[in-house]
Design a protein around this motif. Structure first.
Motif, short mmCIF file in Angstrom:
data_model
loop_
_atom_site.label_atom_id
_atom_site.label_comp_id
_atom_site.label_asym_id
_atom_site.label_seq_id
_atom_site.Cartn_x
_atom_site.Cartn_y
_atom_site.Cartn_z
N TYR A 1 0.83 -1.22 0.00
CA TYR A 1 0.00 0.00 0.00
C TYR A 1 0.86 1.27 0.00
O TYR A 1 0.83 2.08 -0.94
CB TYR A 1 -0.91 -0.06 1.23
N ILE A 2 1.67 1.45 1.03
CA ILE A 2 2.44 2.71 1.12
C ILE A 2 3.62 2.68 0.15
O ILE A 2 3.95 3.68 -0.48
CB ILE A 2 2.90 2.96 2.57
N ASP B 1 9.94 -7.23 -3.16
CA ASP B 1 8.68 -7.59 -2.51
C ASP B 1 8.31 -9.02 -2.88
O ASP B 1 8.24 -9.37 -4.06
CB ASP B 1 7.57 -6.61 -2.93
N GLN C 1 3.88 -11.28 -0.43
CA GLN C 1 3.14 -12.04 0.60
C GLN C 1 1.95 -11.27 1.14
O GLN C 1 1.07 -11.88 1.73
CB GLN C 1 4.04 -12.59 1.69
N ASN C 2 1.90 -9.98 0.93
CA ASN C 2 0.65 -9.27 1.25
C ASN C 2 0.29 -8.28 0.15
O ASN C 2 -0.22 -7.19 0.43
CB ASN C 2 0.74 -8.56 2.60
N SER C 3 0.55 -8.65 -1.09
CA SER C 3 0.18 -7.76 -2.20
C SER C 3 -0.08 -8.60 -3.44
O SER C 3 0.34 -9.76 -3.51
CB SER C 3 1.27 -6.72 -2.45
N VAL D 1 11.64 -11.20 -3.82
CA VAL D 1 12.55 -11.79 -2.83
C VAL D 1 11.91 -11.75 -1.46
O VAL D 1 11.39 -10.70 -1.05
CB VAL D 1 13.86 -10.94 -2.77
N ASP D 2 11.97 -12.87 -0.73
CA ASP D 2 11.60 -12.83 0.67
C ASP D 2 12.82 -12.34 1.44
O ASP D 2 13.87 -12.98 1.41
CB ASP D 2 11.17 -14.23 1.14
N LEU D 3 12.68 -11.23 2.13
CA LEU D 3 13.85 -10.62 2.80
C LEU D 3 14.38 -11.47 3.94
O LEU D 3 15.48 -11.25 4.43
CB LEU D 3 13.48 -9.23 3.33
N PHE E 1 9.99 -0.69 3.70
CA PHE E 1 8.57 -0.80 4.06
C PHE E 1 8.19 -2.22 4.47
O PHE E 1 7.24 -2.40 5.21
CB PHE E 1 7.68 -0.45 2.86
N LYS F 1 1.58 -6.30 8.81
CA LYS F 1 1.08 -5.15 9.59
C LYS F 1 -0.29 -5.34 10.24
O LYS F 1 -0.83 -4.40 10.80
CB LYS F 1 1.01 -3.94 8.68
N ASN G 1 9.06 -12.64 10.69
CA ASN G 1 9.05 -11.91 9.41
C ASN G 1 9.58 -10.48 9.58
O ASN G 1 10.45 -10.04 8.83
CB ASN G 1 7.64 -11.86 8.83
N SER H 1 8.11 3.05 10.61
CA SER H 1 7.63 2.72 11.95
C SER H 1 6.20 3.23 12.10
O SER H 1 5.57 3.64 11.11
CB SER H 1 8.57 3.29 13.01
N TYR I 1 2.48 -7.05 16.69
CA TYR I 1 2.87 -6.20 15.56
C TYR I 1 3.57 -4.93 16.06
O TYR I 1 4.66 -4.57 15.61
CB TYR I 1 1.65 -5.82 14.71
N LYS J 1 7.63 -3.22 15.77
CA LYS J 1 8.07 -1.88 15.36
C LYS J 1 8.92 -1.24 16.45
O LYS J 1 9.95 -0.61 16.16
CB LYS J 1 6.85 -0.99 15.04
P1 NAD Z 1 1.43 -3.65 3.00
O1 NAD Z 1 1.16 -4.97 3.62
O2 NAD Z 1 0.45 -3.11 2.03
O3 NAD Z 1 2.86 -3.66 2.29
C1 NAD Z 1 3.97 -4.35 2.81
C2 NAD Z 1 4.61 -5.10 1.66
O4 NAD Z 1 5.76 -5.81 2.18
C3 NAD Z 1 3.68 -6.14 1.05
O5 NAD Z 1 3.61 -5.95 -0.35
C4 NAD Z 1 4.33 -7.49 1.39
O6 NAD Z 1 4.18 -8.44 0.35
C5 NAD Z 1 5.78 -7.09 1.60
N1 NAD Z 1 6.51 -7.98 2.53
C6 NAD Z 1 6.18 -8.28 3.81
N2 NAD Z 1 7.09 -9.09 4.33
C7 NAD Z 1 8.03 -9.30 3.38
C8 NAD Z 1 9.23 -10.06 3.33
N3 NAD Z 1 9.66 -10.80 4.36
N4 NAD Z 1 9.95 -10.05 2.18
C9 NAD Z 1 9.53 -9.33 1.10
N5 NAD Z 1 8.41 -8.60 1.09
C10 NAD Z 1 7.66 -8.59 2.23
O7 NAD Z 1 1.67 -2.62 4.20
P2 NAD Z 1 1.71 -1.04 4.15
O8 NAD Z 1 0.46 -0.51 4.71
O9 NAD Z 1 2.16 -0.58 2.83
O10 NAD Z 1 2.84 -0.78 5.24
C11 NAD Z 1 4.19 -0.53 4.87
C12 NAD Z 1 5.01 -0.35 6.13
O11 NAD Z 1 4.48 0.74 6.89
C13 NAD Z 1 5.01 -1.56 7.05
O12 NAD Z 1 6.29 -1.67 7.62
C14 NAD Z 1 3.99 -1.19 8.10
O13 NAD Z 1 4.24 -1.83 9.31
C15 NAD Z 1 4.22 0.30 8.22
N6 NAD Z 1 3.06 1.06 8.71
C16 NAD Z 1 1.86 0.93 8.08
C17 NAD Z 1 0.76 1.63 8.55
C18 NAD Z 1 -0.60 1.47 7.92
O14 NAD Z 1 -1.60 1.80 8.57
N7 NAD Z 1 -0.69 1.03 6.67
C19 NAD Z 1 0.91 2.48 9.67
C20 NAD Z 1 2.16 2.59 10.28
C21 NAD Z 1 3.25 1.87 9.79
#
Ligand code: NAD
Ligand code: WQD
Length: 343
Positions: free
Chosen positions: A13-14, A34, A37-39, A60-62, A84, A88, A103, A127, A153, A157
């Protein structure tokens, strides 16, 4: 040759909104890492439609260090990393704590090891306001006392920040910026990019738009007996594109200040909005009444939290450009994109 930037979680998302801002306002070669795993893989095509050019993602899984290193070897030198990637979902983390700790923390440790080994100069970490826990005094600023986080979760952070602080003690020549987002919501103005998680959403905004779209019969409002102006919880909603722009500014700030070291910034609008206020504003925007029902409090919710983001304003020159109405309108437009694709 263009300098290269790794954006981990760039298909999320972000991350996807930030890739747009980086592509439009910087000259880096952008490489997303990326695992999806969540997209959904078609985020990449959507990004290419918005930007009119190819966007690279290495799946790639990090947590898989050999594969992560292979990516570094393929693309080094890397000028900066925006990290990112993380899982979450608060309720998921309660159900699967070990999976979440593994993770979010193993991926961070692996990336930091690579930062050192491949001499990456700039590192930006996602964060969350969740690290403040239950706060006694509002608004919260970067130096506010941190209390016990409310979920595994949130712990990942808070621990992630601790790891970075320790990592940075002896690191001359590496800059690190920790960005604490409050409640990012809304979608890109094009209506082509938005929040598209694989699991059923639990956050207010997607549930609001899904109710309006008829995908669920009612929206549950968790609590009306909080000590707030209307009894519902207060949060600091901030447009995802404003959050994305902050990353461009943070990166520029780090690059322009090579001896910066570690900096922490809150990213919020600074305005508290209650759940009922968000619902009423949304009803006005879409011109119809939403079916909502007030129920019991949700476990772990804070009554109110909003930010003091003046540190980001002063040093990064960052201010929210978009209003609550912009957030809600764009979220609604994105919901309609999703609906049109499913019909
Ligand atoms: P999201 O789940 O939409 O995006 C995270 C991406 O990371 C996903 O595409 C997922 O596939 C990828 N990912 C997760 N683990 C992975 C791994 N081990 N290897 C490779 N890829 C991996 O989340 P988001 O909302 O975009 O959030 C991005 C960051 O911002 C996260 O760290 C989240 O904790 C932080 N954050 C989000 C929010 C929110 O409300 N969305 C608020 C504060 C902080
Ligand atoms: C907002 C308000 C709910 C759903 C979460 C994470 C936090 C951070 C931001 C990542 C609350 C109410 C919600 C519903 C409702 N994320 N609500 N009915 O809990 O403030 O923060 O996202 O770092 O860590 O916890 O966001 O959108 O879930 O809730 O009444 O169906 O909406 O009670 O007051 P939250 P949210």
């Amino acid at each position: 040759m263009k300098k290269r930037l790794f954006v981990t979680g760039g298909m999320g998302y972000i991350g996807s909104h930030t890739l747009i801002e980086l592509a439009e306002h910087t000259d880096y070669e952008l490489i997303s890492l990326d695992s999806f795993q969540n997209s959904v893989p078609h985020v990449q095509q959507r990004l290419e439609r918005v930007l009119g050019r190819k966007i690279l993602n290495e799946a790639v899984d990090l947590c898989d260090m050999p594969r992560l290193e292979a990516a570094f070897q393929k693309y080094a030198p890397i000028e900066g990393i925006i990290h990112f990637a993380a899982l979450k979902s608060v309720p998921d983390s309660v159900a699967n704590p070990v999976f979440y700790y593994r993770n979010n923390l193993v991926s961070l440790l692996n990336v930091l090891e690579c930062v050192e080994k491949y001499q990456v100069k700039n590192f930006i970490f996602s964060s969350s306001c969740a690290i403040y826990g239950e706060v006694a005094k509002l608004p919260v600023f970067e130096g506010s006392i941190q209390n016990m986080p409310q979920s595994p979760y949130a712990h990942t952070k808070q621990m992630g920040e601790r790891i970075i602080q320790d990592f940075m003690v002896q690191k001359n020549g590496i800059n690190c910026i920790i960005l604490r987002y409050f409640n990012p919501v809304g979608a890109h103005v094009s209506g082509l990019i938005g929040e598209e998680p694989l699991n059923k959403p639990t956050n207010l905004l997607p549930l609001l738009t899904r109710t309006a779209a008829g995908l669920q019969t009612e929206l549950l409002v968790f609590g009306s007996d909080y000590p707030t102006r209307d009894g519902s919880c207060i949060r600091d909603y901030v447009h995802v594109s404003d959050i994305a722009q902050a990353h461009v500014l943070a990166l520029k700030y780090a690059v322009q200040n090579p001896k910066m070291g570690l900096e922490v910034f809150n990213l919020g609008s600074g305005e508290g909005v209650s759940v009922l206020e968000a619902i009423h504003t949304f009803q006005e925007i879409i011109g119809k009444t939403l079916n909502y029902r007030i129920v019991e409090r949700r476990a772990g919710d804070l009554a109110a939290i909003y930010s003091d983001s003046s540190h980001a304003a002063k040093h990064l020159g960052w201010r929210c450009q978009r209003s609550l109405a912009d957030m809600l309108e764009s979220a609604w437009k994105w919901q309609q994109t999703l609906a049109s694709e499913q019909s």
